[in-house]
Design a protein around this motif. Sequence first.
Motif, mmCIF file in Angstrom:
data_model
loop_
_atom_site.group_PDB
_atom_site.id
_atom_site.type_symbol
_atom_site.label_atom_id
_atom_site.label_comp_id
_atom_site.label_asym_id
_atom_site.label_seq_id
_atom_site.Cartn_x
_atom_site.Cartn_y
_atom_site.Cartn_z
ATOM 1 N N GLY A 215 36.272 40.424 49.581
ATOM 2 C CA GLY A 215 36.316 40.564 48.140
ATOM 3 C C GLY A 215 36.430 39.225 47.431
ATOM 4 O O GLY A 215 37.114 38.308 47.902
ATOM 5 N N ARG A 257 41.167 46.611 43.152
ATOM 6 C CA ARG A 257 39.880 46.461 43.826
ATOM 7 C C ARG A 257 38.792 47.124 42.990
ATOM 8 O O ARG A 257 38.834 48.329 42.725
ATOM 9 C CB ARG A 257 39.959 47.106 45.217
ATOM 10 N N VAL A 264 32.480 43.549 46.005
ATOM 11 C CA VAL A 264 33.895 43.864 45.850
ATOM 12 C C VAL A 264 34.579 42.719 45.110
ATOM 13 O O VAL A 264 34.454 41.554 45.493
ATOM 14 C CB VAL A 264 34.574 44.086 47.220
ATOM 15 N N LEU A 266 38.368 41.505 43.633
ATOM 16 C CA LEU A 266 39.815 41.721 43.649
ATOM 17 C C LEU A 266 40.414 41.037 42.429
ATOM 18 O O LEU A 266 40.416 39.804 42.330
ATOM 19 C CB LEU A 266 40.438 41.155 44.927
#
Length: 437
Positions: A215, A257, A264, A266
Motif C-alpha cells: 500500500g 485502507r 491500495v 493507506l
Amino acid sequence: MTASTIVALASGPGPAGVSIIRLSGPACEHVAQRLIGSTPLPRRAKLARIVDRVGEPIDNALVLYFPCPHSFTGEDVLELHVHGGRAVVRDTLEACLGIPDVRLAEAGEFSRRAFLSGKMDLTAAEGLADLVEAETAAQRRQALRQMEGELADEVGRWREAVIDCLADAEGDIDFPDEDLPPGLSERARQRIESLKGRLEAYLAESRRAERVRTGYQVAIVGKPNAGKSSLVNQLARRDAAIVSPVPGTTRDIVDVRLVLGGMVILISDTAGLRESEDLIEVEGVRRARQRAEEADLRLGLITDHADMAEFADLMKDGDLWLLGQADRLDWTEQAGVGLAVSSVTRQGLDDLESIITERAQADLGKSESAPLTRLRHQEAVRDGIAALDRALTASVLAPELVAEDLRLAARALGRVTGRVDMEDVLDRLFSQFCIGK
C-alpha cells in the motif's frame, strides 16, 4: 516420494456452487478407487459418484487426476470438484481422511511440496500467495509477473554472471601455469562492477514494488483539533477514527485502507503535533513524526497559515498543504499555497483523492524490471552487493578472498529463489577449462 498423502479444501470456505478438494501424494489412486470405484484417465474430467466408507453416496462430482510428475506439486494429485454445501464438503473430506496414510494438509503444504519437487521456486510461491490476496489490478499484475518467473529469471541471470566471474577467479587460483586468456582478473573485475551496478539499481526500485503490494502510505499531520480525524473519516466514508473537540484525542496512529485508481492507499491519522506533559501524548507525537518520515506522501493540515511553521520540518518536496475547515475559514488570500478542504461540506475532497491517486501512480508507476517485492528479497540482494563490494576491494595479491566473496554473493542471491547450492560453479569451472580431458 513423500510418505503421506495430504488433503484440503482448495477453494474458498463457505457454501458455494462448486468446491474443490485437492489431494497430493502416493495414495491418490487408492483414494480414487475407494471413493469413485476407479482411477480417471490422466488430465481428463470424469463425472462420478462419490461414496463414503460404507458405500453411501455423498455427491456427484467432477474428478481430475494428475499423475506425477506432471502436476502442481510434482506428486500424484487428485481433485474432487463437488457441490459446495457444507455437508458435502465435510463428508467428502471425512471419506478421504478415512483412508490410510491420508491426512489434512498443513497451511501452505501444497506449495511447499511443489517447491521441494522443483515445480516452483520461493519467488513463484510468494507470487502465488500475493495473487490470491490481490485487491487491486496493480497488485494482480505484479503478483502474476512474479508467479510466472520474471524475478526468478532475473535472479538466475545475476547468479550466472557471478558464477562466470567466480570461474575466472578460480582459474587464476587453480591454474596459474595454464594457457588462460590474458587479463582474466581484470575481465572479472569489470563484470563484477557491472553486476554490482545492476543490483544497486534494482534495490533502489524495490520500495516501489513493495508499496504496490503493501500500500502507498499517506500521513496526515497537523496540530490538535485541526480536523485530521474528520478528514480521515470522510476519505474512508465511515467512522474510522474518533472525533472529539477535546485536543489530543488521537494518541495512536489510525490506518485506513482505501483503493484509489486501482492501487491500495493507506491513509494514516496521527496524533496532533504539540508540546505536552502527558507521557502517552508525547509517545503519540513521536509516533506521528516517525510515520510522517516513513510515508510516501505527507498531507499537512492547517487552520491558520502560521501553523505551517510548526511542522514544516516534516514536509518534503512534493508534499501537500491542506487548508482545513474551509466551510468556516476564508482561505482566499492563501490561494496557490495549498488545497482548501472541508470535512463538513466535502469541499476539495474529490480533488484531494485525485491528487493522491496521481501521486501514487507516478511514484508506483509500472516498472519494466521484475520487482523485489519482499524485505527478504531486498536483504539477500544487499548481502550480494556487500559481497561483490568486498571482492572489488580485495587485494589483487589475495585472489582466494575474491573467490570466497564471489561464492558468498552467489549464495546470497540464491536465497531469493531458494537455490543456494554451488554445484553449478564446479560444472562451469570444469567446462570452461576442459578439466579431465
